[in-house]
Design an enzyme around this catalytic site. Sequence first.
Site, PDB file in Angstrom:
ATOM      1  N   HIS A   1     -51.171 -27.685 -27.273  1.00  0.00           N
ATOM      2  CA  HIS A   1     -50.849 -27.456 -28.691  1.00  0.00           C
ATOM      3  C   HIS A   1     -52.071 -27.614 -29.585  1.00  0.00           C
ATOM      4  O   HIS A   1     -52.275 -26.836 -30.517  1.00  0.00           O
ATOM      5  CB  HIS A   1     -49.719 -28.388 -29.129  1.00  0.00           C
ATOM      6  CG  HIS A   1     -48.458 -28.141 -28.355  1.00  0.00           C
ATOM      7  ND1 HIS A   1     -47.763 -26.958 -28.463  1.00  0.00           N
ATOM      8  CD2 HIS A   1     -47.806 -28.886 -27.432  1.00  0.00           C
ATOM      9  CE1 HIS A   1     -46.723 -26.995 -27.644  1.00  0.00           C
ATOM     10  NE2 HIS A   1     -46.731 -28.152 -27.009  1.00  0.00           N
TER      11      HIS A   1
ATOM     12  N   ALA B   1     -55.006 -26.946 -28.789  1.00  0.00           N
ATOM     13  CA  ALA B   1     -55.869 -25.781 -28.548  1.00  0.00           C
ATOM     14  C   ALA B   1     -55.663 -24.697 -29.600  1.00  0.00           C
ATOM     15  O   ALA B   1     -56.625 -24.097 -30.096  1.00  0.00           O
ATOM     16  CB  ALA B   1     -55.608 -25.212 -27.155  1.00  0.00           C
ATOM     17  N   ASP B   2     -54.401 -24.432 -29.976  1.00  0.00           N
ATOM     18  CA  ASP B   2     -54.187 -23.389 -30.993  1.00  0.00           C
ATOM     19  C   ASP B   2     -54.343 -23.931 -32.414  1.00  0.00           C
ATOM     20  O   ASP B   2     -54.805 -23.239 -33.312  1.00  0.00           O
ATOM     21  CB  ASP B   2     -52.835 -22.685 -30.800  1.00  0.00           C
ATOM     22  CG  ASP B   2     -51.617 -23.524 -31.131  1.00  0.00           C
ATOM     23  OD1 ASP B   2     -51.382 -23.769 -32.323  1.00  0.00           O
ATOM     24  OD2 ASP B   2     -50.884 -23.920 -30.202  1.00  0.00           O
TER      25      ASP B   2
ATOM     26  N   HIS C   1     -49.438 -18.776 -29.268  1.00  0.00           N
ATOM     27  CA  HIS C   1     -49.989 -19.241 -30.544  1.00  0.00           C
ATOM     28  C   HIS C   1     -51.513 -19.254 -30.520  1.00  0.00           C
ATOM     29  O   HIS C   1     -52.150 -18.929 -31.527  1.00  0.00           O
ATOM     30  CB  HIS C   1     -49.465 -20.642 -30.887  1.00  0.00           C
ATOM     31  CG  HIS C   1     -48.046 -20.649 -31.363  1.00  0.00           C
ATOM     32  ND1 HIS C   1     -47.548 -19.721 -32.248  1.00  0.00           N
ATOM     33  CD2 HIS C   1     -47.017 -21.471 -31.083  1.00  0.00           C
ATOM     34  CE1 HIS C   1     -46.279 -19.977 -32.503  1.00  0.00           C
ATOM     35  NE2 HIS C   1     -45.918 -21.029 -31.789  1.00  0.00           N
TER      36      HIS C   1
END
Length: 345
Positions: free
Chosen positions: A288, A290-291, A314
């Site tokens: 999560h 990462a985006d 995402h």
Amino acid sequence: MIEIDGSQKSGSGTILRLSVALASILGEPLHIFNIRQNRPQPGLRPQHLEAVLTAAKLCGADVKGAVLNSRELWFTPKRIRGGKFEAEIGTAGSIPMLIMTVLPICIFAEDMVHLHVSKGGTDVSHSPTINYMRYVFLPVLRRMGVNATITVHRYGYYPKGMGEVTLTVEPCRELKPLLMEEFGTLKSVKGVSVCTFLADRRVAERQAEAANNYLRGKGLAAEIQVVNDRSNPLQKGSSIVLWAETERGALLGVDAIGELGKTSETVGVEAAEKLYAEVSSRATVDVHLADMLIPYVALAKGKSAYYTRELSDHLETNIWLAETLLGVKFKVEKVDGLFKVERVG
């Protein structure tokens, strides 16, 4: 004018949130259509609408089409001034998602921003929990020069919400690049297990114990803080966030939320399983994060790079939007079973 088709890539609210944030920072008018086209209930839901209206307050934007269920929006930003602002979602809509929309804007304000958000969900599904934001997301942004804090006044859960937080952000003239290219050795595993008006059933303790037992079985020792919260008498609920940090600065976080019919032990084990999957992959940021980092990396000067175990919808969407709106370049390549995300130009 920036033209964005909201049905592209993930076709989700992330396109709306990021488009509005980047248009505000660029000071360019935005026209976005087919908003949340690929979702079961397309158009602006209450939390998306409030995110747009809050962003508009921050930068004095003129807005057209900002009504519930609208699939088309015109957003014309002016100066990002700073000051004190109020936002009210009015449902259990996600406060963290609203914060994700406005935080990039706040960073480029002329003065300090104090944003008080009320009547929303701090810990709801399809969104990071508020403690993930506090203990995972903001600490990584701090390395980039972002000085922001979230104070929780009331936790809020589905279906009533009624959560309340304050976001405080200092202006940041220039974001520093982020280099997280080595996993190294594990330094610590920590967590926060919260329950609201469920202390009599030891919900926070049971979540923490179940997570600890699972992690111990995998050779990991965790320090999990237990919080028996009494901030919101209108809506009981619970959540747990866990995070692991390495001596090379890798930071991997996960969370899980209590629901009716889901035991506290199940919630704790769910979070622990997710954390073990992240740690054993030897990625440097979790799936999560990462985006969520893409807009900041795109706005920073110079090369940034990190590793994630999954190339999510995402992540791909945020890269596409950042490249489209900011003219930057990203490179994603598979290296030893992980995805290396690199800002290259």
